[in-house]
Design a protein around this motif. Structure first.
Motif, PDB file in Angstrom:
ATOM      1  N   ASP A  45      48.004  38.851  45.886  1.00  0.00           N
ATOM      2  CA  ASP A  45      47.588  40.252  45.916  1.00  0.00           C
ATOM      3  C   ASP A  45      48.795  41.166  45.679  1.00  0.00           C
ATOM      4  OD1 ASP A  45      49.010  40.482  48.332  1.00  0.00           O
ATOM      5  OD2 ASP A  45      47.212  40.277  49.580  1.00  0.00           O
ATOM      6  N   SER A  46      48.586  42.478  45.806  1.00  0.00           N
ATOM      7  CA  SER A  46      49.642  43.445  45.496  1.00  0.00           C
ATOM      8  C   SER A  46      50.793  43.404  46.481  1.00  0.00           C
ATOM      9  CB  SER A  46      49.054  44.855  45.460  1.00  0.00           C
ATOM     10  OG  SER A  46      48.439  45.173  46.701  1.00  0.00           O
ATOM     11  N   THR A  47      50.593  42.757  47.642  1.00  0.00           N
ATOM     12  CA  THR A  47      51.677  42.644  48.629  1.00  0.00           C
ATOM     13  C   THR A  47      52.447  41.344  48.466  1.00  0.00           C
ATOM     14  OG1 THR A  47      50.338  41.533  50.331  1.00  0.00           O
ATOM     15  CG2 THR A  47      50.253  43.958  50.245  1.00  0.00           C
ATOM     16  N   GLY A  48      52.041  40.519  47.497  1.00  0.00           N
ATOM     17  CA  GLY A  48      52.722  39.246  47.269  1.00  0.00           C
ATOM     18  C   GLY A  48      52.191  38.104  48.109  1.00  0.00           C
ATOM     19  N   GLN A  49      51.055  38.311  48.790  1.00  0.00           N
ATOM     20  CA  GLN A  49      50.457  37.265  49.617  1.00  0.00           C
ATOM     21  C   GLN A  49      49.327  36.571  48.863  1.00  0.00           C
ATOM     22  OE1 GLN A  49      51.690  36.393  52.710  1.00  0.00           O
ATOM     23  NE2 GLN A  49      53.283  37.821  52.008  1.00  0.00           N
ATOM     24  N   PRO A  50      49.123  35.270  49.106  1.00  0.00           N
ATOM     25  CA  PRO A  50      47.995  34.586  48.464  1.00  0.00           C
ATOM     26  C   PRO A  50      46.672  35.225  48.874  1.00  0.00           C
ATOM     27  CG  PRO A  50      49.505  32.989  49.455  1.00  0.00           C
ATOM     28  CD  PRO A  50      49.924  34.342  49.949  1.00  0.00           C
ATOM     29  N   VAL A  51      45.774  35.367  47.913  1.00  0.00           N
ATOM     30  CA  VAL A  51      44.471  35.940  48.215  1.00  0.00           C
ATOM     31  C   VAL A  51      43.640  34.941  49.020  1.00  0.00           C
ATOM     32  CG1 VAL A  51      44.489  37.345  46.125  1.00  0.00           C
ATOM     33  CG2 VAL A  51      43.389  35.085  46.085  1.00  0.00           C
TER      34      VAL A  51
ATOM     35  N   LYS B  16      38.132  32.132  25.567  1.00  0.00           N
ATOM     36  CA  LYS B  16      38.841  33.396  25.357  1.00  0.00           C
ATOM     37  C   LYS B  16      38.142  34.544  26.085  1.00  0.00           C
ATOM     38  CE  LYS B  16      40.922  32.422  20.825  1.00  0.00           C
ATOM     39  NZ  LYS B  16      40.913  32.784  19.379  1.00  0.00           N
ATOM     40  N   GLU B  17      36.811  34.559  26.024  1.00  0.00           N
ATOM     41  CA  GLU B  17      36.056  35.612  26.699  1.00  0.00           C
ATOM     42  C   GLU B  17      36.234  35.525  28.216  1.00  0.00           C
ATOM     43  OE1 GLU B  17      33.431  38.800  27.558  1.00  0.00           O
ATOM     44  OE2 GLU B  17      34.762  38.261  25.897  1.00  0.00           O
ATOM     45  N   ALA B  18      36.240  34.311  28.754  1.00  0.00           N
ATOM     46  CA  ALA B  18      36.433  34.135  30.197  1.00  0.00           C
ATOM     47  C   ALA B  18      37.813  34.639  30.626  1.00  0.00           C
ATOM     48  CB  ALA B  18      36.257  32.669  30.569  1.00  0.00           C
ATOM     49  N   LEU B  19      38.834  34.339  29.835  1.00  0.00           N
ATOM     50  CA  LEU B  19      40.181  34.823  30.169  1.00  0.00           C
ATOM     51  C   LEU B  19      40.251  36.346  30.065  1.00  0.00           C
ATOM     52  CD1 LEU B  19      42.592  32.229  28.458  1.00  0.00           C
ATOM     53  CD2 LEU B  19      41.861  32.333  30.852  1.00  0.00           C
ATOM     54  N   ARG B  20      39.550  36.905  29.096  1.00  0.00           N
ATOM     55  CA  ARG B  20      39.538  38.373  28.969  1.00  0.00           C
ATOM     56  C   ARG B  20      38.951  39.023  30.225  1.00  0.00           C
ATOM     57  NH1 ARG B  20      36.395  42.418  28.317  1.00  0.00           N
ATOM     58  NH2 ARG B  20      34.509  41.116  28.278  1.00  0.00           N
ATOM     59  N   VAL B  21      37.834  38.468  30.698  1.00  0.00           N
ATOM     60  CA  VAL B  21      37.184  39.011  31.898  1.00  0.00           C
ATOM     61  C   VAL B  21      38.083  38.856  33.115  1.00  0.00           C
ATOM     62  CG1 VAL B  21      35.213  38.740  33.455  1.00  0.00           C
ATOM     63  CG2 VAL B  21      34.869  38.594  30.982  1.00  0.00           C
ATOM     64  N   TRP B  22      38.706  37.689  33.233  1.00  0.00           N
ATOM     65  CA  TRP B  22      39.601  37.466  34.381  1.00  0.00           C
ATOM     66  C   TRP B  22      40.800  38.407  34.314  1.00  0.00           C
ATOM     67  CZ3 TRP B  22      42.671  32.355  35.632  1.00  0.00           C
ATOM     68  CH2 TRP B  22      43.158  32.415  36.947  1.00  0.00           C
ATOM     69  N   GLY B  23      41.338  38.605  33.113  1.00  0.00           N
ATOM     70  CA  GLY B  23      42.463  39.512  32.964  1.00  0.00           C
ATOM     71  C   GLY B  23      42.125  40.930  33.415  1.00  0.00           C
ATOM     72  N   GLU B  24      40.946  41.397  33.046  1.00  0.00           N
ATOM     73  CA  GLU B  24      40.523  42.734  33.469  1.00  0.00           C
ATOM     74  C   GLU B  24      40.414  42.796  34.993  1.00  0.00           C
ATOM     75  OE1 GLU B  24      36.942  43.845  31.538  1.00  0.00           O
ATOM     76  OE2 GLU B  24      37.883  44.186  29.578  1.00  0.00           O
ATOM     77  N   TYR B  25      39.918  41.723  35.576  1.00  0.00           N
ATOM     78  CA  TYR B  25      39.749  41.691  37.033  1.00  0.00           C
ATOM     79  C   TYR B  25      41.117  41.668  37.734  1.00  0.00           C
ATOM     80  CZ  TYR B  25      37.626  40.437  41.513  1.00  0.00           C
ATOM     81  OH  TYR B  25      37.226  40.435  42.815  1.00  0.00           O
ATOM     82  N   LEU B  26      42.053  40.887  37.185  1.00  0.00           N
ATOM     83  CA  LEU B  26      43.404  40.842  37.757  1.00  0.00           C
ATOM     84  C   LEU B  26      44.071  42.206  37.686  1.00  0.00           C
ATOM     85  CD1 LEU B  26      44.710  37.454  36.311  1.00  0.00           C
ATOM     86  CD2 LEU B  26      44.614  38.027  38.742  1.00  0.00           C
ATOM     87  N   GLY B  27      43.754  42.949  36.635  1.00  0.00           N
ATOM     88  CA  GLY B  27      44.383  44.254  36.446  1.00  0.00           C
ATOM     89  C   GLY B  27      43.867  45.344  37.359  1.00  0.00           C
ATOM     90  N   ARG B  28      42.747  45.094  38.044  1.00  0.00           N
ATOM     91  CA  ARG B  28      42.192  46.141  38.905  1.00  0.00           C
ATOM     92  C   ARG B  28      43.044  46.373  40.142  1.00  0.00           C
ATOM     93  NH1 ARG B  28      35.779  44.703  39.514  1.00  0.00           N
ATOM     94  NH2 ARG B  28      35.236  44.588  37.299  1.00  0.00           N
ATOM     95  N   ASP B  29      43.251  45.287  40.912  1.00  0.00           N
ATOM     96  CA  ASP B  29      44.001  45.326  42.174  1.00  0.00           C
ATOM     97  C   ASP B  29      43.623  46.544  42.997  1.00  0.00           C
ATOM     98  OD1 ASP B  29      45.998  43.651  43.471  1.00  0.00           O
ATOM     99  OD2 ASP B  29      47.133  45.512  43.594  1.00  0.00           O
TER     100      ASP B  29
END
Length: 406
Positions: free
Chosen positions: A335-341, A393-406
């Protein structure tokens, strides 16, 4: 009555798969159709499936030609060695082969040592049967390596009956080097211990260079030690999961006889037409085409996954040990604090919000010694990289968007 512990991974997939729009959960390489499989025969002008075979019970112990093709497949992996004769039991997938071995050769009060992390079946089935289980833990800080000295310390003289390994490993994608396999065999022989090697992902060496040593199957030691069993199937690298054709292979014919006796209580036989198709798929020329296809799919997707993970690793969000074998990677999310989710919460929220299905690795693989509310490998996700490239590729795109939310 024995309590049946829930199979956490399968329950997770059943619960959430209906919500999935894209997935990174599967470990069976993009399954073949019959048309695609038979096309390999047309290309090579080789044998074809006998479609006149009645759709009836197959040979109870497995059709002789199928068993011959399986033993030839094992020998082809180490042609320079003169190996002992191998014997085969045909089962409904590797899960059935593993179950039969664990249920047949372990009894209440026995002790078994199981490589960890691994597929839950390999430690849950013995525990349900009153068997004491010790976990031989691999080291994530050292490429998921295993320490043979620790294995020696885990052996209990006169009580340890079996060592269970899973190589290539599910979920980490790591394999056991031949030097370590040799130590395992020596330790087993010194203590008269059975070795069960779940090698279902063994055909999937896709990320290695030409000069990389490919660790052999445990059956490479068949001429040295007889009490070894390899299990496998056509489900993963062979892209034929729906056939439900698996096997147990051993140089010890008595072991295979015992497995076949136990199998009478589980299933009469494996479908005859499925065995015909499996025999066709395992002919050397056809087998080579299938495995080349699987290697290409995995290598291309792993390259995409590597680029993806390294991008997010540089941002402090992901960490992994890159796999070079198997069908999955074990990727840790921060997560944004550096701890495992909390991987269970993370994956559930992600499937509900985005439609992306990924397996929460800590929750489904890290419950070897802990309660359902506490588990090892917090923040790890098991990421399969075996689907068609466009979907990947589509799955990675969706995951990337999700990772970018934080």
């Amino acid at each position: 009555m024995n309590h049946v512990e829930p199979f956490v991974l399968d329950n997770w997939v059943r619960k959430f798969k209906s919500l999935a729009k894209v997935t990174l959960h599967d470990t069976c390489v993009n399954p073949l159709s019959l048309d695609a499989l038979f096309k390999f025969s047309a290309e090579s002008q080789t044998t074809s499936v006998n479609t006149s075979t009645p759709i009836s019970y197959g040979s109870v112990t497995g059709q002789p030609q199928l068993r011959e093709r399986i033993t030839e497949f094992y020998r082809s992996q180490f042609p320079a060695q003169k190996t002992a004769e191998l014997h085969v039991a045909i089962t409904q997938g590797t899960i059935s082969a593993n179950y039969l071995v664990l249920d047949t050769f372990l009894h209440p009060g026995d002790h078994v040592i199981v490589q960890y992390p691994t597929y839950q079946q390999l430690f849950s089935v013995p525990r349900r049967g009153g068997v004491d289980v010790s976990l031989w833990k691999s080291d994530p800080k050292n490429n998921w390596s295993l320490d043979p000295e620790e294995l020696k310390r885990l052996v209990i003289k006169g009580k340890t009956k079996m060592i269970v390994i899973n190589s290539p490993n599910n979920p980490t994608g790591a394999s056991i080097p031949s030097t370590v396999l040799d130590e395992i065999v020596k330790i087993a022989a010194e203590n008269d211990v059975l070795i069960l090697a779940d090698e279902i992902f063994r055909p999937m060496y896709h990320g290695t260079s030409p000069d990389t040593e490919l660790p052999p199957s445990i059956t490479a030691w068949a001429g040295t030690y007889k009490n070894i069993i390899s299990t496998g199937s056509l489900s993963k690298g062979f892209s034929l999961p729906g056939l439900r054709i698996g096997w147990a292979v051993s140089p010890n014919s008595q072991i295979i006889d015992e497995i076949n006796l136990a199998r009478d209580y589980v299933t009469l036989s494996v479908s005859g037409i499925d065995q015909e198709i499996a025999t066709f798929a395992l002919w050397p020329d056809i087998r080579g085409k299938i495995l080349s296809r699987s290697a290409e799919i995995c290598a291309k997707n792993l390259a995409l996954l590597t680029e993806f993970v390294e991008e997010w690793r540089s941002k402090g969000k992901l960490r992994w040990v890159k796999p070079v074998v198997g069908a999955s990677a074990f990727v840790q999310v921060f997560d944004s604090t550096g701890q495992p989710v909390d991987d269970k919460e993370y994956c559930e929220r992600m499937i509900r919000e985005t439609g992306l299905l990924i397996i929460p690795g800590g929750y489904t693989f890290g419950n070897g010694e802990t309660s359902r509310d506490e588990w090892d490998f917090k923040g790890y996700l098991r990421v399969g990289f075996v689907c068609e490239q466009g979907l990947f590729k589509e799955a990675l795109r969706v995951w990337g968007e999700y990772l970018g939310r934080d």
